[in-house]
Scaffold this active site. Structure first.
Site, PDB file in Angstrom:
ATOM      1  N   ARG A   1      43.574  35.341  38.572  1.00  0.00           N
ATOM      2  CA  ARG A   1      43.379  34.058  37.887  1.00  0.00           C
ATOM      3  C   ARG A   1      41.913  33.823  37.529  1.00  0.00           C
ATOM      4  O   ARG A   1      41.595  32.912  36.784  1.00  0.00           O
ATOM      5  CB  ARG A   1      43.876  32.905  38.778  1.00  0.00           C
ATOM      6  CG  ARG A   1      45.371  32.978  39.036  1.00  0.00           C
ATOM      7  CD  ARG A   1      45.765  32.069  40.171  1.00  0.00           C
ATOM      8  NE  ARG A   1      45.743  30.667  39.823  1.00  0.00           N
ATOM      9  CZ  ARG A   1      46.765  29.994  39.330  1.00  0.00           C
ATOM     10  NH1 ARG A   1      47.894  30.604  39.089  1.00  0.00           N
ATOM     11  NH2 ARG A   1      46.660  28.714  39.068  1.00  0.00           N
TER      12      ARG A   1
ATOM     13  N   CYS B   1      41.458  28.357  39.213  1.00  0.00           N
ATOM     14  CA  CYS B   1      41.433  28.288  40.678  1.00  0.00           C
ATOM     15  C   CYS B   1      42.757  28.740  41.305  1.00  0.00           C
ATOM     16  O   CYS B   1      43.814  28.604  40.714  1.00  0.00           O
ATOM     17  CB  CYS B   1      41.180  26.858  41.124  1.00  0.00           C
ATOM     18  SG  CYS B   1      39.757  26.121  40.354  1.00  0.00           S
TER      19      CYS B   1
ATOM     20  N   LYS C   1      40.971  41.474  21.952  1.00  0.00           N
ATOM     21  CA  LYS C   1      41.102  42.292  23.160  1.00  0.00           C
ATOM     22  C   LYS C   1      39.814  43.064  23.418  1.00  0.00           C
ATOM     23  O   LYS C   1      39.358  43.156  24.549  1.00  0.00           O
ATOM     24  CB  LYS C   1      42.284  43.233  22.961  1.00  0.00           C
ATOM     25  CG  LYS C   1      43.057  43.551  24.169  1.00  0.00           C
ATOM     26  CD  LYS C   1      44.214  42.616  24.479  1.00  0.00           C
ATOM     27  CE  LYS C   1      43.839  41.180  24.626  1.00  0.00           C
ATOM     28  NZ  LYS C   1      44.973  40.310  24.798  1.00  0.00           N
TER      29      LYS C   1
ATOM     30  N   GLU D   1      37.047  40.776  24.658  1.00  0.00           N
ATOM     31  CA  GLU D   1      37.378  40.294  25.991  1.00  0.00           C
ATOM     32  C   GLU D   1      37.072  41.304  27.087  1.00  0.00           C
ATOM     33  O   GLU D   1      36.479  40.945  28.100  1.00  0.00           O
ATOM     34  CB  GLU D   1      38.891  40.064  25.964  1.00  0.00           C
ATOM     35  CG  GLU D   1      39.395  38.921  26.703  1.00  0.00           C
ATOM     36  CD  GLU D   1      40.926  38.869  26.621  1.00  0.00           C
ATOM     37  OE1 GLU D   1      41.558  39.464  25.722  1.00  0.00           O
ATOM     38  OE2 GLU D   1      41.474  38.210  27.493  1.00  0.00           O
TER      39      GLU D   1
ATOM     40  N   ASN E   1      43.017  22.106  42.886  1.00  0.00           N
ATOM     41  CA  ASN E   1      42.974  22.693  41.535  1.00  0.00           C
ATOM     42  C   ASN E   1      43.208  21.570  40.544  1.00  0.00           C
ATOM     43  O   ASN E   1      44.027  20.691  40.812  1.00  0.00           O
ATOM     44  CB  ASN E   1      44.111  23.703  41.331  1.00  0.00           C
ATOM     45  CG  ASN E   1      43.850  24.991  42.048  1.00  0.00           C
ATOM     46  OD1 ASN E   1      42.798  25.181  42.642  1.00  0.00           O
ATOM     47  ND2 ASN E   1      44.822  25.882  42.009  1.00  0.00           N
ATOM     48  N   GLY E   2      42.548  21.646  39.397  1.00  0.00           N
ATOM     49  CA  GLY E   2      42.747  20.624  38.372  1.00  0.00           C
ATOM     50  C   GLY E   2      41.455  19.862  38.134  1.00  0.00           C
ATOM     51  O   GLY E   2      40.373  20.320  38.525  1.00  0.00           O
TER      52      GLY E   2
ATOM     53  N   TRP F   1      37.163  28.282  40.057  1.00  0.00           N
ATOM     54  CA  TRP F   1      36.654  28.602  38.729  1.00  0.00           C
ATOM     55  C   TRP F   1      35.980  27.320  38.240  1.00  0.00           C
ATOM     56  O   TRP F   1      36.644  26.312  38.003  1.00  0.00           O
ATOM     57  CB  TRP F   1      37.812  28.993  37.825  1.00  0.00           C
ATOM     58  CG  TRP F   1      37.424  29.536  36.495  1.00  0.00           C
ATOM     59  CD1 TRP F   1      36.869  30.756  36.224  1.00  0.00           C
ATOM     60  CD2 TRP F   1      37.594  28.897  35.216  1.00  0.00           C
ATOM     61  NE1 TRP F   1      36.698  30.905  34.868  1.00  0.00           N
ATOM     62  CE2 TRP F   1      37.132  29.792  34.227  1.00  0.00           C
ATOM     63  CE3 TRP F   1      38.102  27.658  34.809  1.00  0.00           C
ATOM     64  CZ2 TRP F   1      37.153  29.489  32.874  1.00  0.00           C
ATOM     65  CZ3 TRP F   1      38.127  27.357  33.463  1.00  0.00           C
ATOM     66  CH2 TRP F   1      37.649  28.266  32.503  1.00  0.00           C
TER      67      TRP F   1
ATOM     68  N   LYS G   1      42.748  33.754  33.881  1.00  0.00           N
ATOM     69  CA  LYS G   1      44.088  34.115  33.386  1.00  0.00           C
ATOM     70  C   LYS G   1      44.817  32.917  32.796  1.00  0.00           C
ATOM     71  O   LYS G   1      45.432  33.016  31.753  1.00  0.00           O
ATOM     72  CB  LYS G   1      44.901  34.726  34.523  1.00  0.00           C
ATOM     73  CG  LYS G   1      46.306  35.176  34.101  1.00  0.00           C
ATOM     74  CD  LYS G   1      46.258  36.374  33.178  1.00  0.00           C
ATOM     75  CE  LYS G   1      47.629  36.826  32.716  1.00  0.00           C
ATOM     76  NZ  LYS G   1      47.524  37.720  31.544  1.00  0.00           N
TER      77      LYS G   1
ATOM     78  N   HIS H   1      34.124  39.772   0.495  1.00  0.00           N
ATOM     79  CA  HIS H   1      33.630  38.423   0.213  1.00  0.00           C
ATOM     80  C   HIS H   1      32.557  37.986   1.207  1.00  0.00           C
ATOM     81  O   HIS H   1      32.403  36.787   1.455  1.00  0.00           O
ATOM     82  CB  HIS H   1      34.804  37.431   0.196  1.00  0.00           C
ATOM     83  CG  HIS H   1      35.807  37.737  -0.866  1.00  0.00           C
ATOM     84  ND1 HIS H   1      35.540  37.583  -2.210  1.00  0.00           N
ATOM     85  CD2 HIS H   1      37.061  38.250  -0.790  1.00  0.00           C
ATOM     86  CE1 HIS H   1      36.597  37.959  -2.916  1.00  0.00           C
ATOM     87  NE2 HIS H   1      37.533  38.379  -2.075  1.00  0.00           N
TER      88      HIS H   1
ATOM     89  N   GLU I   1      44.120  40.193  16.885  1.00  0.00           N
ATOM     90  CA  GLU I   1      44.402  40.393  18.308  1.00  0.00           C
ATOM     91  C   GLU I   1      43.651  41.633  18.832  1.00  0.00           C
ATOM     92  O   GLU I   1      43.114  41.625  19.940  1.00  0.00           O
ATOM     93  CB  GLU I   1      45.913  40.517  18.520  1.00  0.00           C
ATOM     94  CG  GLU I   1      46.363  40.905  19.905  1.00  0.00           C
ATOM     95  CD  GLU I   1      45.881  39.973  21.024  1.00  0.00           C
ATOM     96  OE1 GLU I   1      45.393  38.869  20.739  1.00  0.00           O
ATOM     97  OE2 GLU I   1      45.973  40.391  22.193  1.00  0.00           O
TER      98      GLU I   1
HETATM   99  C1  F6R Z   1      43.639  36.922  25.917  1.00  0.00           C
HETATM  100  C2  F6R Z   1      44.313  35.883  26.667  1.00  0.00           C
HETATM  101  C3  F6R Z   1      44.081  34.467  26.282  1.00  0.00           C
HETATM  102  C4  F6R Z   1      45.399  33.689  26.393  1.00  0.00           C
HETATM  103  C5  F6R Z   1      45.165  32.189  26.163  1.00  0.00           C
HETATM  104  C6  F6R Z   1      46.470  31.425  26.205  1.00  0.00           C
HETATM  105  O1  F6R Z   1      44.000  38.188  26.383  1.00  0.00           O
HETATM  106  O2  F6R Z   1      45.034  36.163  27.580  1.00  0.00           O
HETATM  107  O3  F6R Z   1      43.554  34.348  25.008  1.00  0.00           O
HETATM  108  O4  F6R Z   1      46.289  34.203  25.459  1.00  0.00           O
HETATM  109  O5  F6R Z   1      44.300  31.689  27.131  1.00  0.00           O
HETATM  110  O6  F6R Z   1      47.134  31.619  27.410  1.00  0.00           O
HETATM  111  P1  F6R Z   1      48.669  31.314  27.568  1.00  0.00           P
HETATM  112  O7  F6R Z   1      49.420  32.271  26.730  1.00  0.00           O
HETATM  113  O8  F6R Z   1      48.946  31.493  29.023  1.00  0.00           O
HETATM  114  O9  F6R Z   1      48.878  29.912  27.107  1.00  0.00           O
END
Ligand code: F6R
Length: 594
Positions: A27, A2, A472, A475, A97-98, A71, A589, A491, A468
Site C-alpha cells: 500500500r 496507510c 507505467k 511510475e 487511516n483517513g 503514508w 497502491k 504539432h 498507459e
Molecule cells: C498506476 C496506478 C494508478 C491507479 C490509480 C487509480 O499503475 O495503479 O494510476 O490506477 O491510482 O486506482 P484505482 O484503480 O484503485 O482507483
C-alpha cells in the site's frame, strides 16, 4: 496508503503485527509503528522509514497490540508523526487511516483543556478525544469521539487496562479477521491470511469490540449488528510472489489466468446484472490513473460494439464539471474501489441523478456501496503498486459489458457477438505468446534504460494504450515518458526528437495503419530510435530500428496484447535501473485522499 493491523489472542503480538504490516507494504508507506498492551501499560515503538527498522525487541511480550504503516497526509514523514499515538495519560493508543477534516478545531478545543500534542498530524487528536470521553468503557469512548469527527477514518484503539480492541470505520477500509482464540483487524485481507481466511467487512458507521474470543459490532444507530463472515479464497501463496522476483512480474504473468477468470461464466452475459432496468442512451466513464486509461480504451470498445456514445472523464475533474441536464449511465472504474477521487465522483454522479455501475477488483470495497450496480474484475489480489492485471481485466470486463449492451439494444448482431466471444476466448493464449517473448523485450529494455525521455505513440484504440505504456514507465523506471496520438507529434513534440529520444510506436493493421506508417516515417527522418510494436510486417520492419511482434489479433482486441508487451518494457527497464519496482517512490497502491 496507510495500513492498519490489530491483534488480540494467544500469540506473541510483536511478530503478528510485524508480519501483518509487511503484508500491507504494497500500500506504500513512509513510517511505521507498533503499540502493545502489557501489565496495564502501553509500550510503543515508531519510526520514519521501513518496517524492518523498528526496534520491536524493545517491546514487552504481549498478546494485544496495534500497528500502522503511514503514508503522510498531514505533517511530514517523521518519527513524531508516525502512528500509533498516545493520549496524555499514556493509557490510550490509537492508529488511524483517513483524514479528519475538522482536526484543527478539535485540537484547539482540547489544547484549551490542557492537552499537549506531540505531532503535526490530524490523527493524534483522536487519542486525546477518546481520553476526554473515557469513563471506563473504551468502546463507548470511541463511539462518543467519532460523533465529533468529520472526515474519513478507520480507527483502532487499545487501553492499558482493557483486554480488548475497539475500532471504528467511516469511508476507510477495515476488515475483521475471525480466528480461533484470536481475532484481528486490518485495512486489507493479506494482513489477516496468516491467521484466518474468515473475514467480516465492516461498513461505514460500524464500531467493533474484539476480545480473543468475541467480536461485537454496532452500526451507526448504536444497534448491535451481525456482519456476515465470508471466506476469502485468496491463500497466502496468492498474495505472495510465487517465485517471481517482483510482484509486478508475477502479476504480469498472471494475466492469461486473470483474463480467463474474468470471462468465466460471463460470455453470455453477467449474472445478477439486469441492465434493462436502466435507460442507457449515453455513457460516461470515470476513473483515475491506469483505470482512467482503461476507461479511454473502453470508450472505443463501447462505441464500436454497442454504438452507445461514450465520454471519459478523470474522477478528480468530474466533480467540478458543469451539471448538464442529461443523465448518462455512469461507470466508475477502480481496481481498489477505495480511490477517494473516484468515490467522490460516484457520490456526485448519484446526486446528479445518474445511475451508476462500479467496476472494481476488491470485494465489498467502498465503491461497491456507492453505486447501483457492481461488476468484479476477478483479477485476484494485486500487490505491486503499478496496476497490470487489473488494467487488463478492466478492459476485458468492458468488452463483455459492451456486448451485453449491444445485444440488449439490438445494435450488435448475434453473429458479430459470436466473433467477439471467440476473440475473447483466444486472449489468454495470445497474451501467453507475448509473455514468451519476455527475453527479447528484456534485451531491448536494457537499451531504453539510458534514455531521459521516451515517447509512446499509437492511434485510435491504441492511443490510450500508448498513454498507459508511458505512465507505467514513469511510475516504475522514473524515466519521463509521454503517450501521444501518433498524428499529434508533428504539432509540437517533434522539437524534442533526437537520436536520444526513443519512440515506441504501436502499429496495428487497422484503419489507421497507413497513416501510422507515415507518422513513423516522419519520426525516423528525425533520427529517433524506433521500437515498433505490432503484427509482423515488412513495412514496419523497414521503418523501425527494433521490433516486438504481437500475434494476429482482431484490432479491437489488440490493446490487451499490446499492453502486456509495454508492461514488460517498463518492468525490464526499471529492473535494469535497479528501481524498487513493487514500491515506487512517492506512490501508494490505493490513493484514499482527494
Ligand atoms: C498506476 C496506478 C494508478 C491507479 C490509480 C487509480 O499503475 O495503479 O494510476 O490506477 O491510482 O486506482 P484505482 O484503480 O484503485 O482507483
Amino acid at each position: 496508503m496507510c495500513g492498519i493491523v490489530g491483534y488480540i489472542g494467544k500469540t506473541a503480538v510483536r511478530e503478528v503485527i510485524l508480519k501483518g504490516l509487511e503484508r500491507l507494504e504494497y500500500r506504500g508507506y513512509d513510517s511505521a509503528g507498533i503499540a502493545v498492551k502489557d501489565d496495564d501499560k502501553i509500550s510503543l515503538v515508531k519510526k520514519k522509514g521501513r518496517i524492518e527498522e523498528l526496534s520491536v525487541e524493545d517491546l514487552p511480550e504481549s498478546t494485544i497490540g496495534i500497528g500502522h504503516t503511514r503514508w503522510a497526509t498531514h505533517g511530514k514523514p517523521s518519527d513524531k508523526n508516525a502512528h500509533p499515538f498516545l493520549d496524555c495519560s499514556g493509557d490510550i493508543s490509537i492508529v488511524h487511516n483517513g483524514i479528519i477534516d475538522n482536526f484543527v478545531s478539535i485540537k484547539e478545543r482540547l489544547r484549551d483543556k490542557g492537552h499537549e500534542f506531540n505531532s503535526d498530524t490530524d490523527s493524534e487528536v483522536i487519542a486525546h478525544l477518546i481520553e476526554e470521553n473515557y469513563r471506563g468503557d473504551l468502546v463507548e469512548a470511541l463511539r462518543s469521539s467519532v460523533k465529533e469527527l468529520e472526515g474519513s477514518y478507520a480507527i483502532v484503539a487499545i487501553h492499558s487496562e482493557k483486554n480488548e480492541i475497539a475500532a471504528a470505520r467511516n469511508q476507510s477500509p477495515l476488515v475483521v479477521g475471525v480466528g480461533d482464540g484470536e481475532n484481528l483487524l486490518a485495512s486489507d485481507v493479506p494482513a489477516l491470511l496468516d491467521h484466518t481466511q474468515d473475514v467480516k467487512y465492516l461498513q461505514d458507521g460500524d464500531i467493533v469490540r474484539l476480545t480473543s474470543g468475541s467480536i461485537d459490532i454496532w452500526d451507526r444507530t448504536g444497534g448491535e449488528v451481525e456482519r456476515i463472515t465470508k471466506t476469502v479464497e485468496w491463500s497466502i501463496e496468492d498474495a505472495e510472489k510465487g517465485g517471481y522476483e517482483h510482484y509486478m512480474l508475477k502479476e504480469i504473468h498472471e494475466q492469461p489466468q486473470a483474463i480467463h477468470d474474468s470471462i468465466l461464466g460471463r460470455l453470455k452475459g453477467f449474472e445478477d446484472l439486469d441492465l434493462k432496468r436502466y435507460r442507457i442512451d449515453s455513457i460516461r466513464l470515470i476513473a483515475c490513473g491506469t483505470s482512467f486509461h482503461a476507461g479511454l480504451v473502453g470508450k472505443y470498445i463501447i462505441e464500436e460494439i454497442s454504438s452507445i456514445p461514450c465520454m471519459v472523464e478523470m474522477a478528480s475533474e468530474y466533480r467540478y464539471s458543469s451539471r448538464l441536464s442529461e443523465y448518462p449511465f455512469t461507470i466508475l472504474l477502480s481496481q481498489s474501489g477505495e480511490t477517494a477521487d473516484t468515490l467522490a465522483a460516484a457520490k456526485e454522479a448519484s446526486l446528479r441523478g445518474c445511475k451508476t455501475l462500479g467496476i472494481t477488483n476488491v470485494l465489498d470495497s467502498s465503491l461497491t456501496r456507492e453505486v447501483d450496480e457492481v461488476i468484479y474484475t476477478q483479477a485476484g489480489p494485486e500487490i505491486g503498486v503499478a496496476a497490470t492485471k487489473t488494467f487488463t481485466t478492466q478492459i476485458v470486463v468492458l468488452y463483455l459489458l459492451a456486448m451485453e449492451l449491444g445485444l440488449m439494444k439490438k445494435t450488435l448482431d448475434v453473429d458479430k457477438a459470436d466473433n467477439y466471444r471467440n476473440e475473447l476466448r483466444r486472449l489468454p493464449r495470445l497474451v501467453e505468446r507475448i509473455l514468451d517473448r519476455s527475453d527479447q523485450i528484456k534485451e531491448l529494455s536494457s537499451e531504453l534504460a539510458s534514455a531521459k525521455d521516451i515517447f509512446f505513440i499509437g492511434r485510435n484504440i491504441n492511443y490510450p494504450v500508448a498513454m498507459e505504456g508511458a505512465l507505467k514507465l514513469k511510475e516504475i523506471a522514473y524515466i519521463h515518458a509521454a503517450g501521444y496520438p501518433a498524428g499529434e507529434l508533428k504539432h509540437g513534440p517533434f522539437a524534442l526528437l533526437t537520436e536520444e529520444t526513443p519512440v515506441i510506436a504501436i502499429c496495428i493493421k487497422d484503419k489507421t495503419y497507413q497513416k501510422m506508417l507515415g507518422n513513423i516515417g516522419e519520426i525516423a527522418a528525425r533520427d529517433s530510435p524506433i521500437y515498433g510494436v505490432g503484427i509482423e510486417d515488412k513495412e514496419i520492419q523497414k521503418l523501425s530500428d527494433h521490433n516486438i511482434y504481437i500475434p494476429e489479433v482482431m484490432p479491437l482486441f489488440s490493446p490487451v496484447v499490446v499492453n502486456v508487451a509495454l508492461q514488460l518494457f517498463s518492468y525490464y527497464t526499471a529492473y535494469e535501473l535497479g528501481r524498487e519496482i513493487d514500491k515506487p517512490r512517492n506512490l501508494a497502491k490505493s490513493v484514499t485522499v482527494e
